[in-house]
Design a protein around this motif. Structure first.
Motif, short mmCIF file in Angstrom:
data_model
loop_
_atom_site.label_atom_id
_atom_site.label_comp_id
_atom_site.label_asym_id
_atom_site.label_seq_id
_atom_site.Cartn_x
_atom_site.Cartn_y
_atom_site.Cartn_z
N LEU A 164 1.23 -1.03 0.19
CA LEU A 164 0.18 0.36 -0.44
C LEU A 164 1.13 1.68 0.25
O LEU A 164 0.44 2.16 -0.70
N ASP A 165 2.10 1.37 0.65
CA ASP A 165 2.52 2.71 0.54
C ASP A 165 3.06 2.91 -0.96
O ASP A 165 3.38 3.92 -1.28
N ASP A 223 -4.87 11.43 -7.51
CA ASP A 223 -5.07 11.95 -6.03
C ASP A 223 -5.98 11.71 -5.55
O ASP A 223 -6.07 11.02 -4.25
N ARG A 224 -7.31 10.00 -5.93
CA ARG A 224 -8.23 10.07 -5.24
C ARG A 224 -8.86 8.20 -5.53
O ARG A 224 -8.07 8.17 -6.95
N CYS A 227 -12.21 2.77 -3.47
CA CYS A 227 -12.37 1.43 -2.63
C CYS A 227 -13.37 0.18 -2.96
O CYS A 227 -14.38 0.73 -2.18
N HIS A 243 -7.28 7.01 4.81
CA HIS A 243 -6.45 7.83 4.32
C HIS A 243 -7.59 9.35 3.44
O HIS A 243 -8.37 8.56 3.26
N MET A 285 0.83 6.35 -6.90
CA MET A 285 -0.23 7.20 -7.36
C MET A 285 -0.18 8.75 -7.42
O MET A 285 -0.72 9.36 -7.93
N ASN A 332 -7.46 10.62 1.08
CA ASN A 332 -7.98 10.59 -0.46
C ASN A 332 -8.92 9.24 -0.37
O ASN A 332 -8.76 9.11 -1.86
N PHE A 333 -9.52 7.60 0.21
CA PHE A 333 -9.80 6.92 -0.12
C PHE A 333 -10.87 7.31 0.49
O PHE A 333 -11.46 7.67 1.66
N ARG A 367 0.51 4.07 -3.35
CA ARG A 367 -0.22 5.06 -2.78
C ARG A 367 1.22 6.56 -3.19
O ARG A 367 0.99 7.86 -3.75
N GLN A 401 -2.89 -1.22 -10.94
CA GLN A 401 -2.47 -0.10 -9.84
C GLN A 401 -3.09 1.20 -9.45
O GLN A 401 -3.19 1.44 -11.40
#
Length: 261
Positions: free
Chosen positions: A18-19, A31-32, A35, A53, A25, A55-56, A22, A221
């Motif tokens: 995930l890191d 930017d968003r 999920c 987060h 991204m 932006n999710f 992100r 992704q």
């Protein structure tokens, strides 16, 4: 700039990175992301991403292909949809691609599950996230029967004909295109994308699936969604940035999400 309107970041192959995802991204001006939930058992993990987060966002629903999972009720979907940062109902719909020896008549359980989601969307005022595969006639018929146009929503990862797109648009739905649009054998789909009005378009990755060219065959992704925008821009005769701005505005309006700061 860009919004990935449909991804599965709770799936193991993405959640473990995930890191990294992100960071990619951010580098790609994505930017968003929304999920997407595919089972009720998965919901807490999906919702947790949205809570962690800013932006999710999250959806709640049970994918039509999933069997031997907790069956949704209208009340429980409404209860989960009321949680913070849950903005849509789904993904839901019909999928007759893998009947595994069954007839379409045998898929009544899918049709009833779909009806439950539509009723929850109408009750909550949150849009539907529609999956339809080899089932567009029944998908549209049930939406009409259940008043799905009152909730609205999006036909995600669209691969159907222009006639199906027109029917979905007539019901007030948006159309979302994925990396499939970039595939060499997707000429017919590109013509459909050319037809869909700019104010009804969304873009997505459906990560970890369906990576666009030039990443086809790799794990997808959200950082790859600009490639979908670039293909749409070519079809529409505008810039990828124009597609990014238009689809971001459409996302904000459909899912009632504030514009990015």
């Amino acid at each position: 700039m860009y919004v990935d309107s449909h991804c599965h970041l709770s799936f193991p192959e993405l959640h473990a990175r995930l890191d990294e995802i992100r960071a990619a991204m951010a580098a790609a001006d994505v930017d968003r992301a929304l999920c997407i939930c595919t089972t009720l058992e998965e919901f807490e993990a999906v919702h947790g991403l949205a809570l962690a987060h800013d932006n999710f966002w999250a959806s709640v629903g049970v994918h039509p292909d999933n069997e031997d999972v907790m069956e949704p009720t209208e009340g429980y979907l409404c209860e989960l949809a009321a949680r913070p940062r849950v903005v849509g109902i789904g993904e839901t719909g019909l999928d007759y691609y893998r009947l595994n020896g069954r007839s379409m008549a045998d898929m009544e359980w899918q049709r009833e599950r779909f009806r439950v989601h539509i009723r929850a969307a109408r009750a909550t005022g949150k849009p539907l996230i529609i999956h339809t595969r080899s089932s567009s006639e029944d998908t549209l018929a049930i939406l009409r029967e259940e008043g799905g146009e009152q909730a609205g929503g999006v036909f995600h990862c669209f691969t159907e004909t222009e006639a199906v797109a027109r029917a979905a648009l007539d019901l007030g739905f948006h159309i979302s295109f994925s990396g499939i649009l970039t595939f060499r054998n997707a000429a017919d789909l590109r013509e459909v994308a050319r037809f869909v009005p700019m104010d009804r378009l969304l873009i997505e990755t459906d990560s970890p699936y369906l990576a666009p060219v030039p990443y086809r065959g790799k794990v997808n992704q959200p950082a790859y969604v600009p490639h979908v925008a670039a293909q749409l821009a070519e079809l529409k005769g505008c810039s990828a940035e124009d597609i990014g701005r238009a689809t971001s505005a459409n996302f904000e309006r459909l899912f009632k999400v504030a514009a990015a700061a």
